[in-house]
Design a protein around this motif. Structure first.
Motif: not given
Ligand code: 5AD
Ligand code: SF4
Length: 480
Positions: A44-46, A70-76, A78-79, A112-114
């Motif tokens: 996920f990306y937030i 879930y793990s986080s990513t800083k790259v929107m 790829e989330s 990807a979901l938003v």
């Protein structure tokens, strides 16, 4: 304090900080290792906008999602799940979020979901899904525990909305995942909601009724932060001075002043700050707690909003000009070296030029070390939107705003000149932005001080710095 700026991309959360996501005090490292090693892990990306409370809530959301694997990513791009934690305080903040949603739609990974979280979700509810077909989930500030259900529904193609505003939810048992952190300063939410009904403000409608968090979980979270090496904590709430918690086991009541002391006593090396205060609620006990504890910082954010009594009455602030000035006097009397900052709104409904001048003069009177100023933005559903006409031209609102900033600049420059020659204890935050030969840190008054590097001094250290130069925004000095 508020971030409406589209160029600041909000905070991108990083779960690789090693912080556990368990209820307080419970270690589940094995599970975290398993998560980290899993290739199939969803990402996920937030992005967060608005007040510090929203940034803090995003850490709760990150914790909930990480419990779901879930793990986080800083790259929107790829989330698998894109979340935006939104702010409704001014029209511009909402506009920025809508712009971001267009960018997500263009660049996101297929499927990807938003999700839209926070105040805008709460304000617009189902309407958001109609207006923004690009969104799969709308989740209000008290409904984050329901995120896993909403995600499962959305994966099945069912768009979900949960904007239930709770009278109890404080997320007290969820240890936030400290994200994008410098490892030195962090936030603890101590209360949620606001009962104040300032006529211009949408917050009571988006964040619901005021409720205070269990004091012991606050202290435990502070202790946990100290164990992890944190040196500074900011206790957060829309109106921290009305914090009130009753221990259900023995009926004992904890006030905000008492909570401040409880947190300060966790460690003398943990600096304690708080934000934000409504002037009507800040008591002498809070001032004495600041005066009597070295590690409770000598800094109070005291939003005035306007310096004119008629406008303050229309704003439903419950104090007038003289009363506020009396409060400022009292703060400087009890804590002579206290710094005070404020929030100001220019061009509120029917404000005359003379009334605006009262705001300019209260800025001079209060000797603010910092102001956060905004021009009035009418928010649908607020008391002001219902009762008063938004009748001040935008250009006048902006002109008054620039006059406020001009007066403040003069005041802050003069206030800072008085710091020259004084020595302050500074908590080092890291390398200064302008030169890698200099360090930066804040004093108790929350003023940034820049000084040349000194051998052995690193981020997280307390050092004594003698101020040698002062501008409106920054102090410069030498490390003793
Ligand atoms: N228009 C402009 N500024 C506002 N604020 C709150 N509501 C509005 C509005 N409708 C400002 C207040 C508050 C700060 C967080 O945002 O100054 O203290
Ligand atoms: Fe809004 Fe007033 Fe509550 Fe602050 S105190 S959040 S300005 S209603």
């Amino acid at each position: 304090m508020y971030n409406d700026n589209p160029t600041l991309e909000g905070v991108k959360l990083d779960l690789d900080t090693g912080r556990h996501n368990t209820p307080l005090g419970e270690e589940r490292q094995g599970e975290i290792l398993e998560m980290v090693n899993s290739d199939a892990q969803k990402k996920f990306y937030i992005e967060s906008y608005g007040c510090a409370m929203n940034f803090s809530d995003s850490e709760i959301v990150a914790s909930i999602l990480s419990s779901e694997g879930y793990s986080s990513t800083k790259v929107m791009e790829e989330s698998d799940l894109i979340l935006v934690n939104t702010c409704s305080i001014r029209e511009k903040a909402e506009y920025n979020v809508r712009q971001r949603l267009r960018i997500f739609e263009k660049n996101k990974k297929k499927g990807a979901l938003v999700g839209v979280l926070g105040c805008m979700a709460e304000r617009l509810k189902k309407k958001f899904l109609e207006e923004e077909r690009l969104v799969d989930m709308v989740v209000g500030p008290d409904a984050y525990r329901d995120l896993p259900n909403l995600i499962s529904g959305a994966e099945e193609g069912e768009k979900g909305v949960n904007v239930f505003l709770s009278k109890e939810e404080t997320y007290a048992d969820i240890a936030p995942m400290r994200l994008d952190t410098n490892g030195i300063s962090g936030f603890i939410s101590i209360m949620r909601g606001c009962d104040n009904m300032c006529s211009f403000c949408v917050v009571p409608f988006t964040r619901g009724r005021e409720r205070s968090r269990n004091a012991f979980t606050v202290v435990a979270e502070a202790r946990d932060m100290v164990d992890q090496g944190y040196k500074e904590v900011t206790l957060l709430g829309q109106n921290v001075d009305s914090y009130k918690w009753e221990n259900p086991e023995n009926g004992e009541k904890v006030s905000f002043a008492q909570l401040l002391v409880m947190v300060a006593e966790v460690s003398p090396l943990l600096r304690v700050r708080f934000s934000t205060s409504h002037p009507k609620d800040i008591t002498d006990d809070v001032l004495y707690a600041i005066r009597d504890h070295h590690n409770i910082c000598n800094y109070i954010h005291l939003p005035v909003q306007s310096g004119n009594s008629r406008i303050l009455d229309l704003m439903n602030r419950t104090y007038d000009r003289e009363w506020y000035m009396g409060k400022v006097d009292r703060i400087y009397e009890v804590i002579p070296d206290c710094a005070i900052s404020t929030d100001i709104i220019t061009g509120f409904c029917t404000e005359t030029e003379e009334e605006h001048k009262d705001t300019l003069s209260i800025v001079e009177y209060s000797n603010y070390s910092m102001i956060y100023s905004f021009f009035y933005s009418e928010r649908p559903g607020t008391l002001a939107a219902k009762k008063y006409e938004d009748d001040i031209l935008l250009e006048i609102k902006k002109k008054r705003l620039s006059e406020v900033i001009e007066v403040y600049s003069k005041v802050a420059f003069e206030v800072n000149q008085k710091d020259i020659g004084q020595t302050f204890e500074v908590l080092v935050e890291g390398i200064s932005k302008k030169s890698d030969q200099e360090l930066k840190g804040r004093n108790s008054q929350n003023k940034m001080i820049i000084f040349p590097k000194k051998g052995g001094v690193a981020a997280g250290d307390y050092v004594n710095v003698k101020v040698t130069e002062a501008s409106r925004a920054t102090l410069r000095g030498i490390c003793l």
